[in-house]
Design a protein around this motif. Structure first.
Motif, PDB file in Angstrom:
ATOM      1  N   GLN A 168     -65.237 -20.594  34.057  1.00 52.90           N
ATOM      2  CA  GLN A 168     -66.439 -19.796  34.272  1.00 52.90           C
ATOM      3  C   GLN A 168     -66.869 -19.849  35.729  1.00 52.90           C
ATOM      4  O   GLN A 168     -67.247 -18.826  36.326  1.00 52.90           O
ATOM      5  N   ASP A 169     -66.784 -21.053  36.315  1.00 55.04           N
ATOM      6  CA  ASP A 169     -67.127 -21.188  37.738  1.00 55.04           C
ATOM      7  C   ASP A 169     -66.170 -20.368  38.605  1.00 55.04           C
ATOM      8  O   ASP A 169     -66.593 -19.709  39.563  1.00 55.04           O
ATOM      9  N   ALA A 170     -64.884 -20.422  38.268  1.00 58.22           N
ATOM     10  CA  ALA A 170     -63.896 -19.669  39.037  1.00 58.22           C
ATOM     11  C   ALA A 170     -64.171 -18.173  38.953  1.00 58.22           C
ATOM     12  O   ALA A 170     -64.094 -17.446  39.961  1.00 58.22           O
ATOM     13  N   THR A 171     -64.499 -17.708  37.773  1.00 56.30           N
ATOM     14  CA  THR A 171     -64.804 -16.282  37.586  1.00 56.30           C
ATOM     15  C   THR A 171     -66.029 -15.879  38.395  1.00 56.30           C
ATOM     16  O   THR A 171     -66.062 -14.812  39.022  1.00 56.30           O
ATOM     17  N   THR A 172     -67.037 -16.727  38.398  1.00 54.04           N
ATOM     18  CA  THR A 172     -68.262 -16.446  39.153  1.00 54.04           C
ATOM     19  C   THR A 172     -67.990 -16.385  40.653  1.00 54.04           C
ATOM     20  O   THR A 172     -68.489 -15.498  41.357  1.00 54.04           O
ATOM     21  N   ILE A 173     -67.180 -17.331  41.151  1.00 55.21           N
ATOM     22  CA  ILE A 173     -66.849 -17.357  42.582  1.00 55.21           C
ATOM     23  C   ILE A 173     -66.121 -16.080  42.987  1.00 55.21           C
ATOM     24  O   ILE A 173     -66.430 -15.465  44.007  1.00 55.21           O
ATOM     25  N   VAL A 174     -65.158 -15.663  42.173  1.00 60.03           N
ATOM     26  CA  VAL A 174     -64.404 -14.443  42.467  1.00 60.03           C
ATOM     27  C   VAL A 174     -65.310 -13.218  42.438  1.00 60.03           C
ATOM     28  O   VAL A 174     -65.233 -12.335  43.312  1.00 60.03           O
ATOM     29  N   ALA A 175     -66.196 -13.164  41.457  1.00 59.22           N
ATOM     30  CA  ALA A 175     -67.101 -12.016  41.336  1.00 59.22           C
ATOM     31  C   ALA A 175     -68.017 -11.915  42.560  1.00 59.22           C
ATOM     32  O   ALA A 175     -68.230 -10.822  43.101  1.00 59.22           O
ATOM     33  N   ARG A 176     -68.545 -13.056  42.988  1.00 57.43           N
ATOM     34  CA  ARG A 176     -69.424 -13.057  44.162  1.00 57.43           C
ATOM     35  C   ARG A 176     -68.651 -12.672  45.420  1.00 57.43           C
ATOM     36  O   ARG A 176     -69.175 -11.958  46.289  1.00 57.43           O
ATOM     37  N   MET A 177     -67.421 -13.146  45.508  1.00 60.56           N
ATOM     38  CA  MET A 177     -66.599 -12.812  46.677  1.00 60.56           C
ATOM     39  C   MET A 177     -66.357 -11.310  46.752  1.00 60.56           C
ATOM     40  O   MET A 177     -66.504 -10.686  47.810  1.00 60.56           O
ATOM     41  N   ARG A 178     -65.963 -10.720  45.633  1.00 52.61           N
ATOM     42  CA  ARG A 178     -65.683  -9.280  45.622  1.00 52.61           C
ATOM     43  C   ARG A 178     -66.941  -8.470  45.909  1.00 52.61           C
ATOM     44  O   ARG A 178     -66.884  -7.452  46.624  1.00 52.61           O
ATOM     45  N   LYS A 179     -68.050  -8.916  45.406  1.00 60.53           N
ATOM     46  CA  LYS A 179     -69.311  -8.208  45.658  1.00 60.53           C
ATOM     47  C   LYS A 179     -69.667  -8.245  47.127  1.00 60.53           C
ATOM     48  O   LYS A 179     -70.226  -7.274  47.680  1.00 60.53           O
ATOM     49  N   ARG A 180     -69.342  -9.352  47.785  1.00 57.12           N
ATOM     50  CA  ARG A 180     -69.684  -9.502  49.202  1.00 57.12           C
ATOM     51  C   ARG A 180     -68.706  -8.772  50.115  1.00 57.12           C
ATOM     52  O   ARG A 180     -69.117  -8.090  51.066  1.00 57.12           O
ATOM     53  N   TYR A 181     -67.406  -8.912  49.844  1.00 63.02           N
ATOM     54  CA  TYR A 181     -66.414  -8.472  50.811  1.00 63.02           C
ATOM     55  C   TYR A 181     -65.862  -7.062  50.586  1.00 63.02           C
ATOM     56  O   TYR A 181     -65.341  -6.458  51.531  1.00 63.02           O
ATOM     57  N   GLU A 182     -65.966  -6.513  49.403  1.00 63.86           N
ATOM     58  CA  GLU A 182     -65.453  -5.158  49.209  1.00 63.86           C
ATOM     59  C   GLU A 182     -66.240  -4.126  50.013  1.00 63.86           C
ATOM     60  O   GLU A 182     -65.641  -3.225  50.616  1.00 63.86           O
ATOM     61  N   PRO A 183     -67.578  -4.218  50.085  1.00 61.12           N
ATOM     62  CA  PRO A 183     -68.306  -3.293  50.967  1.00 61.12           C
ATOM     63  C   PRO A 183     -67.944  -3.496  52.438  1.00 61.12           C
ATOM     64  O   PRO A 183     -67.866  -2.531  53.200  1.00 61.12           O
ATOM     65  N   ILE A 184     -67.713  -4.752  52.824  1.00 63.02           N
ATOM     66  CA  ILE A 184     -67.316  -5.028  54.209  1.00 63.02           C
ATOM     67  C   ILE A 184     -65.968  -4.388  54.499  1.00 63.02           C
ATOM     68  O   ILE A 184     -65.760  -3.784  55.556  1.00 63.02           O
ATOM     69  N   LYS A 185     -65.041  -4.490  53.558  1.00 59.68           N
ATOM     70  CA  LYS A 185     -63.725  -3.883  53.726  1.00 59.68           C
ATOM     71  C   LYS A 185     -63.855  -2.376  53.935  1.00 59.68           C
ATOM     72  O   LYS A 185     -63.222  -1.800  54.834  1.00 59.68           O
ATOM     73  N   LYS A 186     -64.673  -1.722  53.137  1.00 63.68           N
ATOM     74  CA  LYS A 186     -64.844  -0.272  53.259  1.00 63.68           C
ATOM     75  C   LYS A 186     -65.453   0.103  54.613  1.00 63.68           C
ATOM     76  O   LYS A 186     -65.059   1.099  55.228  1.00 63.68           O
ATOM     77  N   GLU A 187     -66.409  -0.707  55.059  1.00 65.77           N
ATOM     78  CA  GLU A 187     -67.037  -0.405  56.350  1.00 65.77           C
ATOM     79  C   GLU A 187     -66.046  -0.616  57.497  1.00 65.77           C
ATOM     80  O   GLU A 187     -66.005   0.186  58.440  1.00 65.77           O
ATOM     81  N   LEU A 188     -65.241  -1.652  57.422  1.00 67.64           N
ATOM     82  CA  LEU A 188     -64.229  -1.892  58.451  1.00 67.64           C
ATOM     83  C   LEU A 188     -63.202  -0.770  58.472  1.00 67.64           C
ATOM     84  O   LEU A 188     -62.760  -0.331  59.544  1.00 67.64           O
ATOM     85  N   GLU A 189     -62.823  -0.278  57.296  1.00 68.93           N
ATOM     86  CA  GLU A 189     -61.875   0.833  57.217  1.00 68.93           C
ATOM     87  C   GLU A 189     -62.471   2.100  57.812  1.00 68.93           C
ATOM     88  O   GLU A 189     -61.780   2.857  58.514  1.00 68.93           O
ATOM     89  N   ALA A 190     -63.754   2.325  57.560  1.00 68.07           N
ATOM     90  CA  ALA A 190     -64.404   3.523  58.093  1.00 68.07           C
ATOM     91  C   ALA A 190     -64.440   3.496  59.620  1.00 68.07           C
ATOM     92  O   ALA A 190     -64.236   4.518  60.282  1.00 68.07           O
ATOM     93  N   ILE A 191     -64.689   2.323  60.178  1.00 67.26           N
ATOM     94  CA  ILE A 191     -64.704   2.185  61.646  1.00 67.26           C
ATOM     95  C   ILE A 191     -63.321   2.460  62.208  1.00 67.26           C
ATOM     96  O   ILE A 191     -63.162   3.202  63.190  1.00 67.26           O
ATOM     97  N   LEU A 192     -62.303   1.889  61.585  1.00 66.83           N
ATOM     98  CA  LEU A 192     -60.936   2.064  62.075  1.00 66.83           C
ATOM     99  C   LEU A 192     -60.502   3.524  62.005  1.00 66.83           C
ATOM    100  O   LEU A 192     -59.777   4.014  62.886  1.00 66.83           O
ATOM    101  N   ASN A 193     -60.931   4.236  60.985  1.00 65.30           N
ATOM    102  CA  ASN A 193     -60.544   5.639  60.814  1.00 65.30           C
ATOM    103  C   ASN A 193     -61.127   6.554  61.890  1.00 65.30           C
ATOM    104  O   ASN A 193     -60.697   7.702  62.031  1.00 65.30           O
TER     105      ASN A 193
END
Length: 560
Positions: free
Chosen positions: A355-380
């Motif tokens: 359960q802890d592992a699932t929570t850590i992964v969920a929080r990570m994806r919530k934090r970094y997926e928007p960052i990934k999209k913003e970084l991709e938009a800048i590069l484009n």
């Protein structure tokens, strides 16, 4: 986990230049019209022997101005000789070309001088091919590494470098061995590189750099013992007060970091069944050297994070999690370590805290997926024609704090574009701009002359290439950060799949046996302080003197 350490450029004052060498022919009897042409023997005569016969009066006047150190005037006349306007033979044109390069060096038009010496270095049958090696070494102290003087030094053989192995030119001999070694290293000729670096004496200002690249060359050859010895030599030399090192503290920490990475890489080996085996002694040595990286060093957080993986491999989860607790403290707001969440999730998975592992992964994806999209938009934004130049301008804006970036991605982009190799490229552009400013202050007669045109052409071409190379490198660094983030997000998804499989296996056992497997609560990380230490439970407030000393108590829920 071995990460290639950053390489570094060397700066320094140019050594005092020797008196201009005499021409090969025509000097002693330049006014004797009957003087016989003197043939100069060459090592490489693929294009036939070149001779320097009687020079014309205009060429002789150029040489007299050169000998009188009237650099600007001599350059104007030497250019006429080189261009064939005076009717001199090929040998005298080559000698004039060599002297023209020296004159431009004396005028501090280093890039223009380098352009000419580069042409000479490309022709092994040039009359001044051997002498040019000396001037390349001088230019290496005036132009930053991206000028790529190392490539030109690579045109020479170790036997030609050996000519400088005498008491008067020993420093030059060591420098050239270092530069030629760098060329061999660049071309993956690691054994040859090591043999050249070993000729750099401990008295040389290039000794520490040579030892560093010796170590990295041995790492590439998978020779961990000699690699570590080279890194240890760096620390020893710094302790003994070696000269010529620009940032001794940084170099010391880089040596410790390199030793730790070398030991860590050597600690994991596959047995005959391709099963990973851990060498505890080497893993312990890696941890020891990571601990020696100074807390104030730019490498400290990297050392702390890399050490966390070693602790994980050793089963010391409290230390691993404690280190990541430090990295996530508010003292390091610009720290970017998405892989830390991966390691935390892996540890939770390992001790069956699904359960802890699932929570850590969920929080990570919530934090970094928007960052990934913003970084991709800048590069484009930087695609199509002239993309490298545009990205170079973006790099300058980022370094100056002027780039239009959100607070979320600003520190990430700044980290991605703070690579030392990138900074050396920026420095090269700055040096070229300074040289252009000197050129614009030159007398009009010089600027409007053919040699003046050569100077501005050399500067324009070099700057254009430097800008495009810097833009390309910056884009690659940015893309690498983005690729690594994508990889970590994919790893997070894989962890979720593993968690699902593990929980399904647990459920299957319950169906078969009618009950869950017996679990034993195995506790890791209970700290028992001695008389000299006090235990301070974390209450949400970070203290600077606690950084690096956190331990996190964890409990295994794995069944027995």
């Amino acid at each position: 986990m071995l990460v290639a350490p950053t390489a570094f450029a060397q700066k320094g004052k140019a050594p005092a230049a020797p008196a201009a060498p005499a021409a090969k022919a025509g000097d002693a009897k330049k006014n004797d019209k009957k003087a016989a042409p003197k043939e100069i023997e060459l090592e490489d005569e693929a294009d036939g022997p070149v001779t320097a016969g009687q020079m014309t009066e205009e060429a002789a006047q150029a040489k007299r101005l050169f000998d009188a150190e009237r650099w600007s005037e001599s350059a104007l006349l030497l250019k006429r000789v080189v261009d064939g306007e005076t009717g001199d033979d090929e040998g005298n044109k080559q000698i004039a070309q060599y002297h023209l390069a020296i004159a431009l060096y004396r005028l501090q038009f280093f890039q223009a001088s380098y352009a000419i010496f580069s042409e000479i270095a490309d022709k092994t049958n040039h009359l001044k091919f051997n002498e040019t090696l000396l001037w390349l070494s001088k230019l290496a102290t005036q132009l930053p590494e991206p000028a790529d003087i190392i490539e030109r030094v690579g045109k020479y053989k170790s036997e030609q470098v050996a000519r400088f192995n005498n008491p008067q030119q020993r420093d030059l001999y060591w420098q050239l061995n270092y530069l030629l070694g760098r060329y061999k290293y660049r071309n993956r000729n690691y054994e040859e590189a090591i043999s050249l670096f070993e000729k750099v004496d401990a008295k040389s200002k290039y000794y520490v750099q040579a030892q560093f690249f010796t170590g990295i060359s041995n790492v590439q050859l998978r020779k961990s013992v000699p690699a570590v010895k080279s890194f240890q030599q760096i620390v020893r030399a710094l302790d003994e007060g070696v000269e010529g090192v620009e940032d001794e503290s940084r170099m010391r920490d880089l040596a410790f970091l390199s030793m730790a990475r070398t030991y860590y890489s050597a600690s994991v080996r596959l047995d005959d069944n391709s099963v990973p085996k851990i060498d505890g002694n080497k893993l312990s040595a890696a941890v020891k050297y990571w601990n020696r990286v100074d807390v104030g060093s730019e490498y400290w957080l990297d050392a702390l994070f890399e050490q966390s993986w070693a602790y994980f491999m050793a089963g010391d989860y409290p230390h691993a999690l404690g280190n990541m607790h430090t990295i996530e403290s508010p003292y390091f707001p610009n720290a970017f370590y998405p892989e830390a969440d991966i390691l935390k999730a892996v540890i939770s998975f390992t001790i069956c805290q699904y359960q802890d592992a699932t929570t850590i992964v969920a929080r990570m994806r919530k934090r970094y997926e928007p960052i990934k999209k913003e970084l991709e938009a800048i590069l484009n934004r930087f695609k199509g024609e002239d993309a490298e130049t545009k990205f170079f301008d973006f790099l300058k804006d980022v370094r100056a704090g002027k780039a239009a970036l959100s607070p979320t991605v600003k520190p990430i982009v700044e980290n991605a574009l703070s690579d030392r190799q990138l900074l050396r490229n920026l420095e090269y552009v700055r040096v070229l701009d300074e040289e252009d400013a000197r050129y614009k202050k030159a007398p009009a007669a010089f600027r409007n002359s053919p040699v003046g045109g050569d100077v501005t052409d050399a500067l324009s071409l070099a700057r254009d290439l430097a800008v495009r190379n810097a833009g390309t490198l910056a884009r690659e660094r940015y893309q690498r950060y983005l690729d690594e983030l994508n990889e970590h997000l994919r790893d997070a998804s894989k962890i979720l799949i593993d968690i699902t499989a593990a929980e399904r296996n647990k459920l299957d056992q319950e169906v078969v046996s009618g009950q869950l497997t017996k679990e034993e609560a195995l506790v890791f990380g209970v700290v028992k302080p001695d008389d000299e230490h006090v235990l301070w439970p974390f209450n949400g407030e970070y203290w600077r003197d606690e950084l690096g000393f956190y331990r996190q108590v964890v409990t295994s829920k794995c069944g027995k």
